[in-house]
Design an enzyme around this catalytic site. Structure first.
Site, PDB file in Angstrom:
ATOM      1  N   ALA A 235       0.770  -1.373  -0.007  1.00 36.10           N
ATOM      2  CA  ALA A 235      -0.057   0.118  -0.009  1.00 36.10           C
ATOM      3  C   ALA A 235       0.764   1.392   0.194  1.00 36.10           C
ATOM      4  O   ALA A 235       2.093   1.274   0.823  1.00 36.10           O
ATOM      5  CB  ALA A 235      -0.813  -0.028   1.325  1.00 36.10           C
ATOM      6  N   CYS A 349      13.189   3.975   1.038  1.00 37.91           N
ATOM      7  CA  CYS A 349      13.418   5.602   0.782  1.00 37.91           C
ATOM      8  C   CYS A 349      13.866   6.016   2.131  1.00 37.91           C
ATOM      9  O   CYS A 349      13.377   7.058   2.623  1.00 37.91           O
ATOM     10  CB  CYS A 349      11.898   6.098   0.645  1.00 37.91           C
ATOM     11  SG  CYS A 349      10.685   5.834   1.866  1.00 37.91           S
TER      12      CYS A 349
END
Length: 412
Positions: A235, A349
């Site tokens: 998600a 990230c």
């Protein structure tokens, strides 16, 4: 009677307090902090003020300290109010009289005369901020030789990147939307227009996805008849949609039900298909091995600091260690679920070595498969180890990109 614009400034103050004192993200704090702000423009203004303060806080504080005889405490409300006032003048080009009218009331019952005096002293000097934000001490020390280059990518909020469902239409969509493309399937737009009002949104021709965030799925290549791919921690769905558009038979797994609702809505809008599973990846077991696995692992997200400057202030060794432990467990499990010849891509990230390079060095049992220059947009290059490390300062002349670490292996 409320002063026009005051609720937005009060909300900005609450957002900053939530980040610095409670360690929340701006998104986590938004519901409470913005609850009394009417209208989307004022809500966006509050977010913008808070973001600019968090982006430039070290430099704003240096200005404040230069105009006070005795230093204000780091957590003093007067300091935070002055940060808000200066950020508006120096970054948002708000007239000084409007800044004073909406700033000083935040100190009702407090040192309003002090704040007014400091602000007036500074604005009379003709002050300015440096071209590049000064990083807080902690991330500056962690990022070492990369710190100054990373800081260069934080001076401006990022542009809007979109990933196309059909990469063959890149030139057409770039022209239609008035954007530029840095590689097939990608279009970069200037900030400003609401996403839902852009051409192609309603028909599901594209989705919002930073250029760096689009690279991990690309590195799995294209699927085909009967080829299966697992998107772990999937998600809100950008990478799931990439894999589905590339022809993979996708299983999208995530533990967060509300985020999976967004994934399902994105799949419906783009007319792409995936099997959606809500489960804990540390407990779930697949029925069969996969030909490809993409693990975009939970992380500290320090690589998103140009769009989420709060990570500069709220992330420290404890959070990094906690995330690294989870990443190690997830990476080990993902490696067990590969079919012979299957490919695993790991991505975070994050700008932290413990979440990137250290994880790649520790994984055993799979054959490293080097990322090649030909797979990357111009201006990026793989490391000597065959990994990819992006920083916000890279491609700065073209709008930059988020900080990511990506590595790839094959099961032989």
């Amino acid at each position: 009677m409320d002063i026009p614009g005051l609720p937005a400034r009060r909300a900005a103050l609450n957002l900053i307090d939530a980040v610095l004192r409670r360690g929340e993200t701006l998104d986590q704090a938004a519901s409470s902090a913005l609850s009394r702000v009417r209208g989307e423009p004022d809500r966006a203004l509050a977010r913008a003020i808070a973001g600019e303060v968090l982006r430039w806080r070290a430099d704003l504080d240096e200005l404040i300290d230069s105009a006070t005889r005795l230093p204000l405490a780091d957590d003093a409300k007067a300091r935070a109010v002055l940060e808000i006032m200066l950020a508006q003048v120096l970054r948002l080009e708000t007239p000084a009289h409007a800044v004073i009218a909406t700033g000083l009331p935040l100190l009702a019952g407090g040192p309003r005369r002090l704040a007014h005096g400091v602000f007036s002293t500074l604005t009379r000097r003709g002050i300015f901020l440096p071209n590049v934000p000064t990083l807080p001490d902690a991330p500056y020390e962690r990022w070492g030789d990369r710190a100054e280059a990373i800081a260069k990518g934080l001076a401006l909020p990022p542009p809007l990147d979109i990933a196309l469902r059909d990469a063959a239409q890149t030139e057409s969509w770039a022209e239609k939307l008035g954007g530029t493309s840095l590689m097939p399937g990608h279009v970069r737009l200037e900030r400003g227009t609401p996403v839902t009002e852009l051409a192609g949104f309603g028909e599901g021709a594209w989705w919002v996805q930073d250029l760096a965030a689009s690279l991990p799925a690309r590195l799995l290549g294209t699927g085909g008849e009967g080829l299966s791919a697992l998107d772990l921690c999937a998600a809100p769905g950008g990478k799931t949609m990439q894999l589905a558009a590339a022809g993979w038979d996708v299983t999208a797994l995530d533990i967060a039900g509300r985020r999976l609702e967004r994934l399902r809505a994105n799949l419906e809008r783009t007319n792409l298909a995936a099997e959606v599973v809500q489960a804990d990846a540390l407990k779930w077991e697949p029925e069969a091995p996969f030909d490809a696995i993409l693990l975009d692992a939970p992380c500290t997200a320090t690589g998103t600091c140009r769009r989420h400057p709060e990570v500069l202030h709220r992330i420290g060794p404890r959070q990094i260690d906690e995330m690294a432990e989870i990443q190690t467990k997830l990476l080990s499990r993902a490696a067990e679920w590969l079919a012979p010849g299957g490919v695993l891509v790991y991505a975070v990230c994050s700008l932290e070595e413990a979440e990137g390079e250290a994880q790649a060095r520790a994984l055993e049992g799979l054959q490293p498969e080097a990322i090649t220059q030909a797979e990357l947009p111009d201006g990026l290059a793989p490391t000597d180890e065959g990994w990819l490390r992006t920083d916000p300062g890279m491609l700065a002349g073209q709008g930059g990109l988020d900080g990511f670490f990506i590595a790839r292996w094959r099961k032989v």
